[in-house]
Design a protein around this motif. Structure first.
Motif, PDB file in Angstrom:
ATOM      1  N   HIS A  59      -7.772   9.027  -5.720  1.00 14.43           N
ATOM      2  CA  HIS A  59      -7.272  10.239  -5.065  1.00 14.43           C
ATOM      3  C   HIS A  59      -6.165   9.861  -4.092  1.00 14.43           C
ATOM      4  N   ASN A  60      -4.951  10.266  -4.390  1.00 14.33           N
ATOM      5  CA  ASN A  60      -3.811   9.861  -3.563  1.00 14.33           C
ATOM      6  C   ASN A  60      -3.834  10.443  -2.159  1.00 14.33           C
ATOM      7  N   HIS A  61      -4.443  11.594  -1.966  1.00 12.59           N
ATOM      8  CA  HIS A  61      -4.341  12.263  -0.669  1.00 12.59           C
ATOM      9  C   HIS A  61      -5.219  11.622   0.402  1.00 12.59           C
ATOM     10  N   THR A  62      -6.207  10.801  -0.011  1.00 14.45           N
ATOM     11  CA  THR A  62      -7.085  10.157   0.977  1.00 14.45           C
ATOM     12  C   THR A  62      -7.109   8.638   0.869  1.00 14.45           C
ATOM     13  N   LEU A  63      -6.387   8.056  -0.097  1.00 14.14           N
ATOM     14  CA  LEU A  63      -6.374   6.603  -0.270  1.00 14.14           C
ATOM     15  C   LEU A  63      -4.955   6.111  -0.448  1.00 14.14           C
ATOM     16  N   LEU A  64      -4.690   4.903   0.037  1.00 15.67           N
ATOM     17  CA  LEU A  64      -3.503   4.141  -0.336  1.00 15.67           C
ATOM     18  C   LEU A  64      -3.952   3.078  -1.332  1.00 15.67           C
ATOM     19  N   HIS A  65      -3.113   2.798  -2.313  1.00 14.27           N
ATOM     20  CA  HIS A  65      -3.447   1.745  -3.265  1.00 14.27           C
ATOM     21  C   HIS A  65      -2.320   0.727  -3.334  1.00 14.27           C
ATOM     22  N   SER A 113      -6.871   6.074   3.764  1.00 18.74           N
ATOM     23  CA  SER A 113      -5.847   6.521   4.713  1.00 18.74           C
ATOM     24  C   SER A 113      -6.492   7.263   5.885  1.00 18.74           C
ATOM     25  N   SER A 114      -7.671   7.858   5.669  1.00 19.63           N
ATOM     26  CA  SER A 114      -8.392   8.494   6.774  1.00 19.63           C
ATOM     27  C   SER A 114      -8.837   7.456   7.801  1.00 19.63           C
ATOM     28  N   THR A 115      -9.290   6.288   7.306  1.00 17.96           N
ATOM     29  CA  THR A 115      -9.692   5.212   8.208  1.00 17.96           C
ATOM     30  C   THR A 115      -8.491   4.671   8.968  1.00 17.96           C
ATOM     31  N   ILE A 116      -7.365   4.514   8.288  1.00 17.75           N
ATOM     32  CA  ILE A 116      -6.142   4.058   8.970  1.00 17.75           C
ATOM     33  C   ILE A 116      -5.760   5.040  10.067  1.00 17.75           C
ATOM     34  N   PHE A 117      -5.802   6.330   9.756  1.00 14.07           N
ATOM     35  CA  PHE A 117      -5.496   7.344  10.763  1.00 14.07           C
ATOM     36  C   PHE A 117      -6.434   7.201  11.962  1.00 14.07           C
ATOM     37  N   ASN A 118      -7.736   7.045  11.698  1.00 13.09           N
ATOM     38  CA  ASN A 118      -8.700   6.912  12.790  1.00 13.09           C
ATOM     39  C   ASN A 118      -8.390   5.717  13.674  1.00 13.09           C
ATOM     40  N   GLU A 119      -8.035   4.591  13.042  1.00 17.38           N
ATOM     41  CA  GLU A 119      -7.745   3.384  13.819  1.00 17.38           C
ATOM     42  C   GLU A 119      -6.489   3.563  14.670  1.00 17.38           C
ATOM     43  N   ILE A 120      -5.467   4.218  14.138  1.00 22.22           N
ATOM     44  CA  ILE A 120      -4.265   4.477  14.938  1.00 22.22           C
ATOM     45  C   ILE A 120      -4.599   5.442  16.074  1.00 22.22           C
ATOM     46  N   ARG A 121      -5.409   6.427  15.774  1.00 23.01           N
ATOM     47  CA  ARG A 121      -5.791   7.402  16.803  1.00 23.01           C
ATOM     48  C   ARG A 121      -6.529   6.721  17.956  1.00 23.01           C
ATOM     49  N   ARG A 122      -7.331   5.710  17.640  1.00 26.31           N
ATOM     50  CA  ARG A 122      -8.069   4.996  18.679  1.00 26.31           C
ATOM     51  C   ARG A 122      -7.183   4.026  19.451  1.00 26.31           C
ATOM     52  N   TYR A 138       0.825  -1.208   0.000  1.00 24.06           N
ATOM     53  CA  TYR A 138       0.000   0.000   0.000  1.00 24.06           C
ATOM     54  C   TYR A 138       0.860   1.259   0.000  1.00 24.06           C
ATOM     55  N   HIS A 139       0.495   2.193  -0.871  1.00 25.04           N
ATOM     56  CA  HIS A 139       1.311   3.390  -1.053  1.00 25.04           C
ATOM     57  C   HIS A 139       0.482   4.488  -1.711  1.00 25.04           C
ATOM     58  N   THR A 140       1.080   5.663  -1.825  1.00 23.23           N
ATOM     59  CA  THR A 140       0.533   6.751  -2.618  1.00 23.23           C
ATOM     60  C   THR A 140       1.515   7.077  -3.739  1.00 23.23           C
ATOM     61  N   ASP A 141       1.006   7.709  -4.792  1.00 28.09           N
ATOM     62  CA  ASP A 141       1.855   8.234  -5.861  1.00 28.09           C
ATOM     63  C   ASP A 141       1.994   9.748  -5.687  1.00 28.09           C
TER      64      ASP A 141
END
Length: 354
Positions: free
Chosen positions: A284-290, A178-187, A151-154
């Motif tokens: 959209h690279n800024h909100t998703l990893l692919h 990546s927003s969901t990943i951030f939320n999970e780390i935050r929790r 998983y990465h961004t371009d």
């Protein structure tokens, strides 16, 4: 570990359509947009109009799509402000030459944004296929192999892929918010987020702009003007450690990066999709990893997996923090991203993989 003072110092939990979970998204196929016969006829007419054009110079005005353009504008809004991805289905690539397919893809992309160079050679049209290379070579980028990408961004606002041919097996496209990943780390581990919001060295893999270091230092997560933006490529973070002068990863950094990877690979969070020839995926690279799973290819060269790729700078995209200029060259909306090495880059759209 999760005390109120620590959480108050972090960006808030992310909400909205960009913070999605894979199983729910897999059931909602509204992100698939089939092309009608009238749409295909319109694209074909625009391709014929540009039969002798320099593909790299094609603009939206050169590629008129009176019926399809409003749908593409709506997709652009969904990319930037909604779930962050979309799939157009049904381009007749099996009946087209490689030039016709490339022209169609580039022309459609011009209605989303402005193509950016994907390498130091100035390729605004990329070819994603196995070149018989290995990522153990520090000058090789993983899309040139049959390996799993992770998983990465371009380095652009939106990445587009057109599937020409699929592999014998494998090669699935996968996405995670990546927003969901951030939320999970935050929790779970908010104590690790300050490390992920600080600069981390990422290898440029030999494509180094004049006067720059062979790595850049941008945080995996940034919070700027009320928006969370991700920039991440774990394999290139690890390979940047080959440079003695690059900042060292601490054990805590490794733990934080491992948590990103563990979450990205969690089937409760991610989404897998199998491409069909003629599919156009926009992300959209800024909100998703692919990611892309590893694959086994057909033995016949003419049947081997082959995708075309665009990196797009999109008008109306979010503001990015100044530190992104280290990778994007500029942070000007609509004119940023890509890989430019002055003196060696001539923008062009090659019809064969280099």
């Amino acid at each position: 570990m999760n005390h109120p003072g620590m959480l108050a110092a972090l960006p808030p939990e992310q909400t909205g359509p960009a913070a999605w979970y894979g199983p729910a998204m897999a059931k909602d196929t509204s992100w698939i947009s089939p092309l009608s016969p009238a749409d295909v006829a319109e694209v074909s007419a625009a391709v014929a109009r540009n039969a002798d054009a320099d593909i790299a110079a094609i603009t939206a005005a050169d590629f008129p799509l009176p019926g399809l353009a409003p749908r593409l504008a709506a997709i652009r809004e969904e990319l930037l402000h909604g779930r962050g991805f979309a799939l157009l289905r049904g381009l007749p690539v099996g009946a087209w030459s490689i030039r016709e397919s490339a022209t169609a893809f580039y022309g459609i992309g011009a209605h989303i944004g402005r193509a950016r160079s994907q390498n130091a050679k100035g390729h605004v049209l990329g070819h994603v296929k196995d070149m018989g290379l290995s990522s153990t070579d520090p000058t090789v980028r993983i899309y040139q192999t049959a390996e799993r990408q992770t998983y990465h961004t371009d380095s652009c606002d939106v990445v587009g892929l057109l599937c020409l041919k699929t592999a014998k097996s494998g090669g699935l496209s996968t996405l995670v918010s990546s927003s969901t990943i951030f939320n999970e780390i935050r929790r779970r581990r908010p104590d690790l987020l300050p490390l992920l919001m600080g600069p981390i060295a990422t290898d440029r893999r030999g494509e180094v702009p004049a006067g720059m270091k062979p790595w850049f230092e941008i945080p995996p997560f940034t919070w700027h003007e009320g928006q969370l933006t991700a920039l991440y490529q774990r394999q290139y973070i690890d390979s940047a450690q080959r440079f003695p002068e690059a900042p060292r990863l601490t054990p805590a950094h490794v733990e934080a990066l491992d948590l990103i990877d563990d979450l990205a690979n969690d089937p409760a969070l991610n989404l897998h999709m199998a491409f069909q020839p003629g599919d156009v995926q926009l992300v959209h690279n800024h909100t998703l990893l692919h990611d892309r799973t590893g694959f086994e290819d057909h033995p016949e060269p003419e049947r081997r997996r082959h995708l075309l790729r665009l990196w797009l700078a999109v008008p109306g995209a979010r503001p990015l923090p100044p530190i992104f200029a280290e990778r994007y060259g500029s942070i000007a909306v609509g004119d940023r991203g890509g890989i430019i090495v002055p003196g060696t880059t001539r923008l062009h759209a090659p019809l064969e993989a280099a």
